[in-house]
Design an enzyme around this catalytic site. Structure first.
Site, short mmCIF file in Angstrom:
data_model
loop_
_atom_site.label_atom_id
_atom_site.label_comp_id
_atom_site.label_asym_id
_atom_site.label_seq_id
_atom_site.Cartn_x
_atom_site.Cartn_y
_atom_site.Cartn_z
N ARG A 33 -124.66 24.16 -33.97
CA ARG A 33 -123.83 23.13 -33.31
C ARG A 33 -123.95 23.22 -31.79
NH1 ARG A 33 -119.07 23.59 -37.92
NH2 ARG A 33 -120.45 22.79 -39.52
N GLU A 177 -111.58 28.97 -51.47
CA GLU A 177 -112.25 27.72 -51.08
C GLU A 177 -113.47 27.42 -51.96
OE1 GLU A 177 -113.60 27.59 -47.00
OE2 GLU A 177 -114.33 25.53 -47.17
N LYS A 219 -108.13 25.92 -50.90
CA LYS A 219 -108.77 25.05 -49.89
C LYS A 219 -109.88 24.28 -50.60
CE LYS A 219 -111.28 25.19 -45.49
NZ LYS A 219 -111.32 25.78 -44.15
N SER A 261 -112.62 19.49 -44.49
CA SER A 261 -113.00 18.10 -44.17
C SER A 261 -114.39 17.77 -44.70
CB SER A 261 -112.89 17.82 -42.68
OG SER A 261 -113.64 18.71 -41.90
N GLY A 262 -115.27 18.73 -44.79
CA GLY A 262 -116.53 18.59 -45.53
C GLY A 262 -117.54 17.59 -44.99
N GLY A 263 -117.38 17.14 -43.75
CA GLY A 263 -118.34 16.17 -43.22
C GLY A 263 -117.75 14.78 -43.10
N ARG A 293 -114.76 20.99 -38.77
CA ARG A 293 -115.36 19.91 -38.00
C ARG A 293 -114.37 18.82 -37.60
NH1 ARG A 293 -120.13 19.38 -42.22
NH2 ARG A 293 -118.50 20.42 -43.41
#
Ligand code: 5MM
Length: 341
Positions: A33, A177, A219, A261-263, A293
């Site tokens: 990132r 998760e 999660k 949020s996974g993208g 993210r």
């Protein structure tokens, strides 16, 4: 294990209107990132970035806990206060990622199993002494042609349950998760089927290992169309299918569910959580966020590694935290986004 104490921490992690800041990127993820934004991938820059996040004024209004990476929990803020102590002083519970990453699953090379059980008991004891009060372990499940395999779901569910039990014995609330990835062109219905199966098997293993459900936080991914799907399900469909899936799999003893949020875009992640919390359904657990993210991406883009950008970057983080805090109460609306602009 002291279930009452674990339950107290778990409930604080999912307190109404607050959620969890996932800032536990491993070096490869964080560096990737940073590289995109031409930020030097060095230890001092990672420290400065994470300092920017945790010193954002008012963060604790919307953030109940922060998940740190091993490097960060051993570092100090720029004011020379250990990160865990700084968070504790703000009333934000410090947590720690304890998995060692997802690696190819032997015999099923297209899929992954999360490593990290070796030496976990000792690491948990050390993290507790450093101030952590919860842990996180992420398993990834891929949807694809003939995927996921039974072997992949079983192996990951078993590891998650072993991790959760060890964590609880060290006095640390486990965030469990199991992430069904959004990657691919699958429909929301296919996501529902895989997510429901995964969660059923995870809870079966948690039961087998004697994990105290009152002392954990789930999660999960939301039930959502794949990123490449031709027709993407709308906000209400995501909210409805996600709630239906959770009602079918998550025992009422679990105090709270904090989504990844996974993208999803920042706005999607807020809108989906809000739709679930404003559905009028009476739910046995709190629904909140544990976003990485969807809390950080705008802030990182604004920061760009430049000290002069700290304040606007913190404002960007605060804004997402505020929107998601409202979504956790079911009081977010799209109009809020134009206020930010
Ligand atoms: C913050 O990212 C976490 C660490 O990922 P890696 O171990 O791959 O570096 C990640 O586990 C994160 O906590 C969850 O996936 C939720 O983050 P998103 O961005 O999906 O909300």
């Amino acid at each position: 294990m002291n279930v009452e104490e674990l339950n107290k921490i778990a409930r604080a992690m999912v307190a109404p209107g607050r959620g969890i800041l996932a800032m536990d990127e491993s070096h490869p993820t964080c560096n990737k990132r940073f590289e995109k934004l031409e930020i030097p991938t060095t230890e001092p820059m990672r420290r400065a970035y994470r300092d920017m996040l945790v010193t954002a004024p008012g963060l604790s209004d919307f953030i109940s806990g922060a998940i740190l990476f091993d490097e960060t929990i051993r570092q100090k803020t720029l004011e020379e206060i250990p990160f865990a102590a700084h968070l504790g002083n703000l009333g934000i519970i410090p947590g720690i990622k304890v998995d060692a990453g997802a690696k190819p699953l032997a015999g099923y090379e297209a899929e992954k199993v999360t490593h990290g059980l070796d030496g976990l008991r000792e690491r948990c004891e050390e993290y507790f002494d450093m101030g952590a009060r919860f842990t996180k372990w992420r398993a990834v499940i891929t949807i694809g042609e003939g995927l996921p395999s039974w072997a992949c779901i079983e192996a990951n569910a078993h590891a998650l349950s072993r991790y959760a039990r060890i964590s609880q014995e060290a006095g640390l609330v486990p965030i469990v998760e199991p992430e069904v990835l959004m990657d691919g062109s699958h429909s929301i219905d296919r996501c529902y089927t895989v997510t429901e199966l995964t969660q059923r098997i995870v809870f079966h293993h948690l039961k087998n290992q004697g994990v105290a459900l009152e002392g954990m936080v789930l999660k999960p991914n939301m039930v959502i169309s794949g990123t490449e799907a031709s027709a993407r399900a709308n906000v209400n469909a995501v909210a409805e299918q996600t709630i239906r899936c959770l009602m079918n799999t998550v025992p009422a003893a679990v105090p709270g569910i904090a989504f990844l949020s996974g993208g999803q875009t920042d706005q999607e992640a807020s809108a989906h959580l809000n739709a679930m919390n404003s559905s009028g359904r009476s739910l046995p657990w709190t629904l909140t966020f544990s976003y990485g993210r969807a809390l950080q991406q705008t802030a990182m883009q604004v920061w760009k590694g430049d000290r002069a950008n700290v304040l606007p970057a913190q404002q960007a983080l605060l804004w997402r935290a505020r929107c998601n805090g409202s979504a956790a109460l079911g009081s977010y609306n799209e109009g809020m986004e134009s206020q930010a602009a």
